[in-house]
Structures are given as C-alpha cells and as structure tokens.
Design an enzyme around this catalytic site. Structure first.
Site, PDB file in Angstrom:
ATOM      1  N   SER A  96     -18.500   2.630  -8.948  1.00  0.00           N
ATOM      2  CA  SER A  96     -19.773   2.183  -8.377  1.00  0.00           C
ATOM      3  C   SER A  96     -20.390   1.099  -9.263  1.00  0.00           C
ATOM      4  CB  SER A  96     -20.732   3.374  -8.275  1.00  0.00           C
ATOM      5  OG  SER A  96     -21.950   2.963  -7.722  1.00  0.00           O
ATOM      6  N   CYS A 105     -16.646  19.537  15.901  1.00  0.00           N
ATOM      7  CA  CYS A 105     -15.549  20.515  16.052  1.00  0.00           C
ATOM      8  C   CYS A 105     -14.313  20.094  15.259  1.00  0.00           C
ATOM      9  CB  CYS A 105     -15.238  20.785  17.525  1.00  0.00           C
ATOM     10  SG  CYS A 105     -14.006  19.720  18.279  1.00  0.00           S
ATOM     11  N   HIS A 157     -25.375  -1.075  -2.524  1.00  0.00           N
ATOM     12  CA  HIS A 157     -26.463  -0.927  -3.483  1.00  0.00           C
ATOM     13  C   HIS A 157     -27.315  -2.183  -3.591  1.00  0.00           C
ATOM     14  CE1 HIS A 157     -25.341   3.007  -4.979  1.00  0.00           C
ATOM     15  NE2 HIS A 157     -24.068   2.623  -4.972  1.00  0.00           N
ATOM     16  N   ILE A 200     -13.013  -0.440 -11.090  1.00  0.00           N
ATOM     17  CA  ILE A 200     -14.040  -0.778 -10.088  1.00  0.00           C
ATOM     18  C   ILE A 200     -14.612   0.513  -9.511  1.00  0.00           C
ATOM     19  CG2 ILE A 200     -14.594  -2.232  -8.107  1.00  0.00           C
ATOM     20  CD1 ILE A 200     -13.304  -3.892 -10.250  1.00  0.00           C
ATOM     21  N   LYS A 223     -25.229   8.213 -10.714  1.00  0.00           N
ATOM     22  CA  LYS A 223     -26.507   8.242 -10.004  1.00  0.00           C
ATOM     23  C   LYS A 223     -26.874   9.637  -9.534  1.00  0.00           C
ATOM     24  CE  LYS A 223     -25.545   3.506  -8.584  1.00  0.00           C
ATOM     25  NZ  LYS A 223     -24.107   3.486  -8.968  1.00  0.00           N
ATOM     26  N   CYS A 261     -16.964  15.500  21.021  1.00  0.00           N
ATOM     27  CA  CYS A 261     -18.101  15.456  20.102  1.00  0.00           C
ATOM     28  C   CYS A 261     -18.616  14.028  19.928  1.00  0.00           C
ATOM     29  CB  CYS A 261     -17.717  16.025  18.739  1.00  0.00           C
ATOM     30  SG  CYS A 261     -17.150  17.730  18.786  1.00  0.00           S
ATOM     31  N   GLU A 303       0.853  -1.200   0.000  1.00  0.00           N
ATOM     32  CA  GLU A 303       0.000   0.000   0.000  1.00  0.00           C
ATOM     33  C   GLU A 303       0.882   1.240   0.000  1.00  0.00           C
ATOM     34  OE1 GLU A 303      -3.204   1.076  -0.283  1.00  0.00           O
ATOM     35  OE2 GLU A 303      -2.225   3.020   0.023  1.00  0.00           O
ATOM     36  N   SER A 356     -19.703   7.255  -1.111  1.00  0.00           N
ATOM     37  CA  SER A 356     -21.002   7.428  -0.442  1.00  0.00           C
ATOM     38  C   SER A 356     -21.264   6.388   0.641  1.00  0.00           C
ATOM     39  CB  SER A 356     -22.141   7.385  -1.466  1.00  0.00           C
ATOM     40  OG  SER A 356     -21.866   8.209  -2.569  1.00  0.00           O
TER      41      SER A 356
END
Lengths: 418, 490
Positions: free
Chosen positions: B337, B436, B49, B335, B249, B401, B31, B45
C-alpha cells in the site's frame, strides 16, 4: 402491462399448492412464474422417499410428489412460465420479470410469495482456512449428483446435521464415496430423527455432536479439514482437534428464507424466521401480498408446505373477491419458554372460518413438556409432549369455538411448561 | 525474441503492459496463474488513496499522488469501477487530535489541498452509523474505491487489444542474462526478451535474486478480510480508517465499488508466499476492530472471508529502478500500500525506462479505450428490453443474487485473455459473488462453459489447474457430459 388476479412467485411445492388453492376458490386469472426450466422446485433433486405421508397417505419420492401437483396444475389449466426470473415486486403489486422473450410487467390484484429458501454458504459461518474447490452447500452438491449426474468428490465430510446434510451423507455413500463424518455444532441434530437412523446409523456414518470444522486445508483442491469439540458456548476446545482428510466438504448449516424480493418491496420480515411477518391470512405487512412455504419459514416436511400454501392461495382468492378484509389489528401471537417462533404473528378471529393452524419451532431439545396456549393470562389448553426438537416443526390448531370463548382477548401466547 | 517480458500480471505488470502497448514493440506478459490479478491484486481493500499517509519525499508519497491523479481518466477509458467516496480517519479520544492534525499536515505536505477536520455532529451527520464514541475525523474527499481485479483485467485487456501477448499458467523458473537479451525458463518453455520487467509481487525478490548480486527480500504480509452482503453496503459512505500505526493503516470499514461492505485487513508477516489462508485469530481481529468503528456490526451478513499478501520490503519503500548490476532488468518491487493507487504512475515510469532503453516509438493506432462487459443488473428497463431483443441471452438470468445474464457469461468466455474458469468468470461478471456464493449458479455456469468452450463438464475448473468441480459421473450414468442438464422428467 399484463393484468392478472393473482401472480405466484415460484413454481415449487408452495407455488403449485397456492395456485391450486386459489383456483379451487374460484380465481381463474392466475400466473405462476418459475425461474427453473421445470416446475416442482427443490423436490426434483430430492430423489429419496419420505414425501407425502400426510397429504397422500403414502410414501413418495420428491419428484413423484412434485409430479402429482404438477399434474393437477396442468389439469386445472393454470398458466405458468418457466425460465422466468422475477426481478422486482412493488408495494402496489406490480411484478417485473425477465426471460428470453424480454421483460414482463404484470399488475396483480394479489401476489403470493413462494420463492422457497436458500442455503447458508461457508462465508456465513466464517470457517477459516484456504479457499480450494470442493466445498459446497449440501443442496448444491445434491443438484450436481441428482439432476446433472456428477459427483464432486470421493472422500466427504458433512458439516451440519440438517436434513439435506443427512440425506447427502447417504447419497454420497450410494455413489461410492467414503463419508467420514457428519459434524454438528450443537449437542443435538437439526434433522429429522428418521433421517439420522436411515441416513447415518444404517451406514455406520459417525455423527459427531458438539463438534465443528475449525480449519480448511488444501491448495487448488480441498485436502482435509480439522474438526474440534466445542464447549457449552459453542467455542472450539483447544487440544481436541482432529484432522480428517477429504476432498469434499458439504455444508448443511442452515436455510435462509429467500426474501430479497420481499425486502425490496418493503415487506416487514421477522428477525427470527427470516420470512415475512404475516397475519392469520398469511398476508404480509403489504396488503394483498401473501407468503407461504419456505419463503415464510423453513419447514421440515413438504406436506406441511402444501397445506399451508393451499390455504394461502384460498386466502388470496378471497382477498381478490373482496371477501377477506384486511384485519384492523387482530390478536397478537407471541411465544415464550423455549418456543422460538410461531407463525402467524397475529390473528383476526373474524377471518378464521372454522379453525387455524399455528406452526412453531422450539429452540432446544425438550423432554416431557406441555405445549400450552394462553389467551391473555388464561390458559386455554395444554398438551403433553414426550419430546420436542428444533429440527421438527410443530403444529397446533385453534378452533373458531375457542376464539369465541375469549371475544376480548388481546394476545395469545404459546409456551412450553414443565 | 520479445523486446520486453513482464513477469507478473498483477496491477503493476498490467499497468506497465498497458503503457508499453502504446509503443511499437513486441511485449509479453508471463503470469504463473490461470488468470490475471491472482495475487495481491485480487485480495486487497480496493482503495484509491488520497495520499495523506505516506511519508513526504518518499516514492510512496510521490507515486500515490501521481497515480491518484490518473485514476479518473483511466477508469473512464478502460471502463472499470471507480468512485470517489472520500475517506474519514477517525479518532475516539480528544487526546489523539494532535496526531490527527499531524496526519493532515503530512497530507498537505504531499500536496493535498482539501483535507479538513470534521467534529462531533458534522461527523455523525456525514456517517450516521459511525461508532458514537468517534469525536473527530480527518476528511480526505479525494479518496476513492475501485475494483482491483476488474482494474487489472481492464488494463490487461486493453494491452492485449493493442498487441501485447499474455502467457497464462506460465511460471518463471529461472532467468539468465545472455549478451543482449534475457533467457527466461518457464513452465511453458523458454522465452527470450531484451528487457525484463519484474512485477512479480511477493515473488519479485526471487526474480531479482536470479539475476542480481544485490539480493533482496520481500516479506509476505498477510491481510485478512470479511465481505458483507450488499444489503449492508450503505452502512457507510466513506472509507472509515483508524489512526495509522507503523504496521499499516489498521482495520478499516469501506463500501466496495460493487456495493458490498468490506472489513479488514489485518497485518501479519508470514513465511509462506502462497499461504492465503484465513485464520480464526485473524478473522476475530477483523470483527473486533471493525466493531470499534461502527454502532452496529451485522456479522450475520458476512458472505465470505479471504486473505491477501502485501509485498513488503524491509525499507518500507517502493523499488522502482533498473537493477544497478543488471542493465535491462527493471525492478518494481515492494509495492505494498498505496500500490494499487500508485500503479498507473509506476506503469508510466517503468514504461519510460523500457522505451528509453529500446529507443521505441509510439504507434499511431493505439486504442486507449476498452469496453467492459455490460451488466444486465445496471441497465434501465428500456436498455434491458433492447438488450434482450438484440440478444436473448440477456434475458436468461444465471446468477440470481447479482442478476447476471447468460450473455455476460458468454462475453466473459470470449473476452481477450482467453479464460474459462468459474473464478475468472466471477471476477468479470460477478456471477457467484453474491450472498449465496455460487450455490445457485455454479451448475448453470458449468454447462455454459462446457457448451461454449466445447469441453466436457468434468473439465471445467474453479480456478484453473486441478481445480475441477466435478470428478466423476454418478453411478446411474445418465449424465450428459456436455450440453444441457439431463432430462429427469422422461
């Protein structure tokens, strides 16, 4: 479950003054809950001077001002817990807190909210660009420098000319950083006049009014920002862009009263101040829960926080002793003509012993105006002011005698007039 | 020599790694960034799906359906957030009803059985905050939401716990094919492996093009988002879509698995594969389009905005195959959506390709379960008491928070992948992810990282590399370089 008369949420300037006010009014069983490892709140990182001119009639630094209150609280033997985070407050005044010893459940007769405020982050103003390291709320950077002793960068742009931004422009200059500009969206500064002089002018730091940051550049680290002039609708004007290289962008773009606990307790909040809607006793929409300091509305001077909070403490004490009945309605306080808000939102003259302070802010810079007070449609009084600015909180006082002149008044209006 | 090297620790590489960790093979994940899920997988998002959108017969349709079926079990085994909240594709004009019905037919063809059209009152009863012009919607009950980066972290940690090696900060700079293996030049030295799985996301064309004569182009298609405070998270229950167009979409509005409200994404092809800037036009577009979906858009509650890059291939189709001219190079490219949904199934297929070529056998000690860090915030009062009694660090709240305790921060620092940046901690604990945005907790986090990792405060980074938060001691020199805050009261 522990039972107390008054629990105070927050041990900053508001919480300390509220505790002293309550104690002076004869309440012994008080506890202050503070999430930091010290009392005094944000004052601890405000190592500049200018505090205490009203309360102590001398000029102190933030930590000195805090120390005086801390000393008085300790002398008064008011109990407090540090490193203790309040998780929840209920309408029936049960407070749930946590620290390393476990969960703490407290049932109180009255609660005083004194949580202070927090800074708006970058996301709240949606500045486009990359997300590199080097972008901080000014107060966060102030903590890095003044509490922990480290600086986050060497070339600085400050967005927003609120007081913390101005103070940090000077602080970073003292630390050897090059502060390239303070950029302010509005055509006027949101900070105190004395801070513009002492923090910018004295160091030759340019204040760019009617400008904003339109782009953030960099990879891992911030490398620069683009600023642009804005039009009267505060939209950037194409063609006025200017690139400034910097590794640090400090944001002083507004403070938000910290009211997540209040919201969860179902306390009504003002859309304008972001703080609870309170009556003449600084009591919120939930009986027995009071609010003061920057949790209630953002103040400019800590001296006013102390005065307001001491009063909140006294009021809460009287409430606990059954001497301050919850008003049934009261006179509504409203604003117009450039007065952005006023605190409190309503006044029951029966709960005003000799006088009451009304705090307000204006929405723009106004010169040569009268601040007028109306009882219903009748003008009670007005004072001429040479200048009023949004950065400075205003106070006006109404006396018991003035209320007695209008026993049937339904509304009070604060207005600016030519 | 490794049996397999997986290039890229996004959701695809992670899914392959986790499937392969069932087998008795030596696998490594390479990586380029300082953590996993740093590319498309952290900025999307987060939608699982239902499968009504892809064209029937395509790999996108096939793997969407297969992947969706795997999610419930995967999320429970690996302890990452997944919630089936359902999706609504809304229309505001009766004239669009035939298009909505065509979308439903497509879904049915793909194998969905529970789609239906909801009208007027029923629609507004389902979603009271929906724009009043919405007149009908297709309801897809099987759609869901996940936290994409938590999913990747979970997959990778489970793979690591089953023996997969992870090399972070390890960028592939070249690959050559030797007789029976690949020789991979990386920023951390040469890595040899019999098989290369190319899961390099927007950079997967570059890996392919280093080895194959069949050149490929992946276009980074940027999507910008705005994230709102948790106070707005209940604005909608379902994920609210517009009717899809050929660019995707469209901007949608969805609750996130963590309870925020997410608006976005835009869809714009760009040239620079590292340019995850947001733009004024893009953010304006997000807000303008979102406003058409809701009665009221509380823009004052935005806490952050971000952008991510989709890996778009010109054929608008997933590439899941061994390169025809390079035996042993398994390409998982293009690859975009519904890639997040498809990932578990793609991982399964890719692992089968690798296993077949290696002739590998399953281990009998594979551990399919992984536990995430227990969040203080989601505990009951009794659980909190017990947790603090056992470990007082649970009673020390670091992020106000999100109510993240010191115990969770330390657990993140001790987690299997060996990360210590503030962003890595944020993705594992949510510290700094609230309203915050780290203003309160960053300095506390710096101290914990420095103490726990035995490093100087100035060595702590936001996101690895040169992203150190503090650059110098101040002039007074009172700073302690490690340990607790300086005692300003003395």
């Amino acid at each position: 479950m522990k039972k107390v008369d008054i629990v105070i949420i927050g041990g900053g300037p508001a919480g300390l003054a509220a505790a002293l006010g309550a104690k002076d009014a004869g309440i012994e069983n008080i506890i202050i809950l503070e999430r930091e490892q010290y009392l005094g709140g944000i004052l601890n990182q405000c190592i500049h001077n200018g505090f205490g001119l009203h309360v102590f009639k001398e000029e102190l630094t933030g930590p000195e001002y805090a120390a005086r209150y801390e000393e008085r609280v300790k002398q008064a033997k008011i109990p407090y817990l540090l490193n203790t985070m309040v998780l929840d407050i209920t309408r029936d005044k049960k407070v749930m807190a946590v620290n390393r010893d476990g969960l703490l459940e407290i049932k109180a007769e009255a609660v005083i909210l004194a949580m202070g405020c927090r800074e708006r982050p970058r996301g709240a103003i949606n500045i486009p660009g990359r997300r590199p390291v080097g972008i901080y709320a000014a107060g966060t950077a102030q903590k890095f420098v003044n509490i922990d002793g480290f600086v986050p960068g060497k070339e600085v742009v400050v967005l927003g000319s609120g007081d913390i931004g101005l103070i940090m422009a000077r602080r970073m200059t003292f630390e050897g950083a090059a502060v390239k500009a303070v950029v302010e969206l509005m055509p006027y500064s949101g900070g105190l006049k004395r801070n513009i002089v002492q923090c910018l002018d004295d160091f030759g730091i340019p204040l760019k009014l009617s400008h904003t940051v339109t782009q953030i550049k960099g990879g891992e680290r911030l490398t620069g920002v683009t600023i642009a002039r804005v039009d009267e609708n505060l939209k950037p004007i194409p063609g006025t862009e200017e690139d400034i290289s910097c590794d640090t962008l400090l944001l002083s773009v507004g403070l938000i009263p910290d009211n997540e606990l209040s919201r969860n307790a179902g306390i009504a909040l003002s859309n304008i101040t972001g703080g609870p809607v309170v009556d003449e006793s600084l009591q919120t929409s939930v009986e027995g829960i009071f609010a003061c300091g920057n949790t209630l509305h953002v103040h400019d001077l800590v001296d006013f926080v102390s005065a307001e909070s001491e009063q909140a403490g006294k009021n809460a004490a009287e409430y606990v002793r059954g001497k301050r009945p919850r008003p049934d309605g009261g006179i509504t306080l409203s604003t117009k003509g450039g007065v952005r808000y006023a605190v409190p939102a309503s006044i029951d003259p029966g709960n005003v012993s000799d006088k009451i302070d009304i705090r307000f802010r204006v929405s723009n810079v106004f010169k040569n105006r009268y601040v007028a007070v109306y009882f219903d449609d009748t003008r009670l009084k007005r004072h001429r002011r040479l200048i009023l600015t949004p950065g400075e909180m205003e106070t006006l006082t109404l006396t018991k005698a003035e209320f007695e002149k209008y026993p049937d008044a339904r509304s009070i209006t604060i207005a600016l007039e030519e | 020599m490794y049996d397999v090297a997986i290039v890229g620790a996004g959701v695809i590489g992670a899914s392959v790694a986790r499937e392969l960790s069932r087998y008795a093979i030596k696998a490594v994940v390479l990586e380029k960034d300082s953590d996993v899920a740093m590319g498309s997988s952290k900025a999307n998002s987060g939608l699982v799906h239902a499968g009504y959108d892809p064209v029937p017969g395509t790999l996108k349709a096939k793997y969407n359906m297969l992947g969706r079926q795997m999610f419930d079990e995967l999320a429970s085994q690996l302890d990452f957030p997944f919630k089936q909240n359902g999706a609504l594709v809304i229309i505001k004009n009766e004239a669009d009803l035939p298009a909505l019905e065509r979308l439903m037919v497509r879904g049915v063809t793909n194998g969905l059985r529970n789609l239906r059209i909801v009208r007027n009152n029923e629609l507004h009863d389902l979603e009271p905050n929906l724009h009043s012009d919405a007149c009908a919607a297709m309801l897809a009950p099987s759609a869901g939401i996940t936290s994409p980066y938590e999913m990747v972290i979970a997959l990778c940690e489970n793979a690591a716990q089953n023996g997969t090696e992870f090399m972070l900060d390890c960028r592939v700079e070249g690959v050559s094919k030797e007789e029976d293996h690949f020789c991979i030049q990386t920023t951390r030295g040469i890595v040899k492996a019999r098989i290369v799985v190319n899961a390099a996301g927007v950079h997967s064309d570059e890996i392919n093009n280093m080895l194959s004569a069949h050149k490929m182009t992946i276009v980074p298609r940027r999507g910008e988002y705005c994230l709102l405070d948790k106070s707005e998270g209940a604005m909608v229950k379902h994920t609210i879509f517009q009717l899809p167009t050929k660019m995707g979409k469209g901007v949608l509005v969805t609750p996130t698995a963590d309870g925020n409200l997410l608006l976005g994404p835009t869809s714009h092809d760009i040239d620079d594969k590292d340019d995850v800037s947001t733009t004024k036009d893009g953010l304006d577009e997000v807000l303008t389009q979102s406003a058409t979906l809701l009665k009221h858009l509380p823009t004052s509650k935005i806490i952050t905005s971000f952008s991510g890059l989709r890996s778009w291939h010109e054929e608008d189709e997933f590439i899941i195959e061994e390169a025809p001219d390079v035996p042993g190079l398994v390409n998982l490219c293009g690859i975009d959506s519904p890639g997040l949904t498809a990932a578990p199934a793609i991982g399964l297929t890719a692992a089968e390709m690798v296993v077949k070529r290696l002739g590998a056998v399953k281990k009998d000690d594979f551990e399919p379960n992984r536990k995430g860090i227990r969040p203080f915030q989601s505990m009951t009062a009794e659980q909190r008491k017990a947790a603090i009694a056992e470990n007082p660090d649970y009673g020390q709240i670091i992020c106000r928070c999100e109510s993240v305790s010191k115990a969770e921060i330390i657990a993140a620092l001790r987690s299997p992948l060996g990360v210590n940046s503030l962003d890595a901690i944020k993705r594992r604990t949510r510290a700094g992810m609230g309203r915050c945005q780290g203003g309160f907790c960053w300095m506390r986090l710096l101290h914990i990282v420095a103490d726990e990792c035995g490093i100087n405060l100035m060595e702590v980074t936001k996101s690895g590399g040169q992203s150190n938060v503090l650059v110098n001691p101040n002039k007074s020199g009172f700073a302690k370089h490690t340990g607790g805050p300086a005692d300003e009261k003395s």
